[in-house]
Write a protein that holds these residues in place. Sequence first.
Motif, mmCIF file in Angstrom:
data_model
loop_
_atom_site.group_PDB
_atom_site.id
_atom_site.type_symbol
_atom_site.label_atom_id
_atom_site.label_comp_id
_atom_site.label_asym_id
_atom_site.label_seq_id
_atom_site.Cartn_x
_atom_site.Cartn_y
_atom_site.Cartn_z
ATOM 1 N N CYS A 1 -57.279 69.325 8.712
ATOM 2 C CA CYS A 1 -58.022 68.153 8.525
ATOM 3 C C CYS A 1 -57.648 66.950 9.478
ATOM 4 O O CYS A 1 -56.609 66.636 9.561
ATOM 5 C CB CYS A 1 -58.175 67.799 7.153
ATOM 6 N N CYS B 1 -56.502 63.637 6.953
ATOM 7 C CA CYS B 1 -55.435 63.680 6.052
ATOM 8 C C CYS B 1 -54.425 64.818 6.555
ATOM 9 O O CYS B 1 -53.365 64.845 5.995
ATOM 10 C CB CYS B 1 -55.593 64.337 4.679
ATOM 11 N N CYS C 1 -63.541 67.986 3.532
ATOM 12 C CA CYS C 1 -62.203 68.290 3.306
ATOM 13 C C CYS C 1 -61.976 68.289 1.805
ATOM 14 O O CYS C 1 -62.249 67.377 1.000
ATOM 15 C CB CYS C 1 -61.288 67.372 4.177
ATOM 16 N N CYS D 1 -59.167 65.567 1.028
ATOM 17 C CA CYS D 1 -59.334 63.930 1.257
ATOM 18 C C CYS D 1 -60.753 63.477 1.446
ATOM 19 O O CYS D 1 -61.036 62.167 1.688
ATOM 20 C CB CYS D 1 -58.359 63.549 2.678
ATOM 21 N N TYR E 1 -62.784 64.013 3.748
ATOM 22 C CA TYR E 1 -63.256 63.728 5.091
ATOM 23 C C TYR E 1 -64.688 64.473 5.416
ATOM 24 O O TYR E 1 -64.541 65.690 5.011
ATOM 25 C CB TYR E 1 -62.204 64.257 6.128
HETATM 26 ZN ZN LIG Z 1 -58.819 65.835 4.604
#
Ligand SMILES: [Zn+2]
Lengths: 286, 320
Positions: free
Chosen positions: A33, A36, A52, A55, A57
């Motif tokens: 990712c 993170c 993700c 996190c 994302y």
């Molecule tokens: Zn992430």
Amino acid sequence: MSGRMAWFKKEKTPKQPQAERRFTVPEGLWVKCPDCKEIVYKKEVLRNTNVCTKCDYHFRIGSRERLDQLFDMGRYQEFATEVAPLDPLQFVDSKSYEKRLVDYQKRTGLKDAVITCTGTIGGHPVSMAVMEYGFMGGSMGSVVGEKVTRAAEQALKDQRALIVIACSGGARMQEGALSLMQMAKISSALAQLDVAGLPFISVLTDPTTGGVTASFAMLGDLNIAEPKALIGFAGPRVIEQTIRQKLPAGFQRSEFLVEHGMLDYIVERNKMRDKLISSLRFLMPN
Amino acid sequence: MFEEDSFEEPILDLERRIEALSDTGDDPATRNQRQRLEQELREIRERIMSDLTPWQKTLLARHAKRPYTLDYIEHMIEDFVEIHGDRKFADDPAIVAGFGDFRGRPVLVLGHQKGRDTKEKIHRNFGMPRPEGYRKAMRAMNMAEKFRRPIITFIDTPGAYPGIGAEERGQAEAIAFNLREMAKLTVPVVATVTGEGGSGGALAIGVGNRVNMLEHSVYSVISPEGCAAILWRDPSKNREAAKAMRLTAQQLVGLDIVDAVIKEVSGGAHVDAAHQAEILGDVVDEQLRTLESLNGEELTAQRHERFRQLGKFTDGALSA
Ligand SMILES: [Zn+2]
């Protein structure tokens, strides 16, 4: 995007106005990712609407993937599929616009940077336009202008809600002032929709900048965005060059726009469909 | 300086020589010579101005002496009353708005305003509006709508201002809102690009029933320098970019983006602002007369159709 053949990757991508790089899910079983830095299992990310699992994302996704996630049973009918770009200015920079168009058409399987379709979302009839960032940075030329206008007209004709999912670096320079005029053309169609009392939901995804933000993307009855999307009129680099100072962290991100009163709400991708249904229930005429 | 940039030099040189002569007395020989030089000046102005490159037109559109909105207002509008502020946050001096009499009818006029000297340039923010400017413009236009007055706009901006505060206060929303709300107006709107038509910041006061351009003005989606920096990755390729973008009035008429190209006085609008305002006024007056015969609904429909058909694409067998 993940299914893209390997030899395409060797081609150099002509640069479009864009702010900062956001990643699509790359090849392979595991994905690192970019936010993170965790290593996550790719299948899980894909199952999680390209978000993700550690996190939140939001990886950038293509227009087709978006459509699959939003409509009832993933079903929709495309229209205006024959609308295709020309090279009205016979524009040439390091490469001719004509050649560029052919390259992007091959690469994306699309004629230009937007798909238009109708379908239902939670049973509500919807006319939708989804922009494709993979096609010249989602830039808006005559075709994007025409198809988004037709999406608005389709909504008007069938009493549907209009939803436009923006993802664009702005106007397409290779069509000069013709691309600029698309801002007025689409906005004029939105004026008709507004007067008719039909809903328009504008969904802003990363990135939405320039002439797209300064026309239809900011004209929703609801303006909503995915988390951390870059949204603005001027690109961050242009602003930095003009004012000669660094921009504050989080500037022009979705959260910043909510704080300044420009967006109604932020919605995570896997909750997008549910939130749209809740919103349409309020907005759709009985 | 590039040779292409110094196109005005022969004109300035002649003007200097004529100026010098007028100090040397008034005998018949001098008078004779002056008349000859003045004739030469007229000819050279015509010749140079009739053969400008797109980049040279860009420079002329940005000319330091180019007439600005307040100059046109001074020469075209009687009894002008300026109004200020967006009633939300501030007054933006980069856009002026007000009302007055134009050839016997009350009108709303508004436009971008640049500054002449350094102090005024800064005050006017080089003609680059912040959101408040666009909101003031729309407030003024809605007032014209309420009181059934025609609207005349003058476009002359490098673009909307790219700054932190402008973004915070919704630059994009302000422009977008104007595009949609101007489309709804039921009074005549005549817009004229008098200098630089810089992208969305220009269009935000440019959704007219008629859109005109002065002969040496430009209208584009991005500045030639900006286009060169992005597509050529070299800002010095501005000449090439200006040529490729087709930003001149003559080229934009061909794409239906512009309705009328307004002739400039010999040597460019800055040579005689009063005369230029008269030429522009004649065209605007005639356009308003035509538009004044339409009712509100027809005006909105005509404006919508005008913009609806803009764009070049193919639709299967059909081309548009
Ligand atoms: Zn992430």
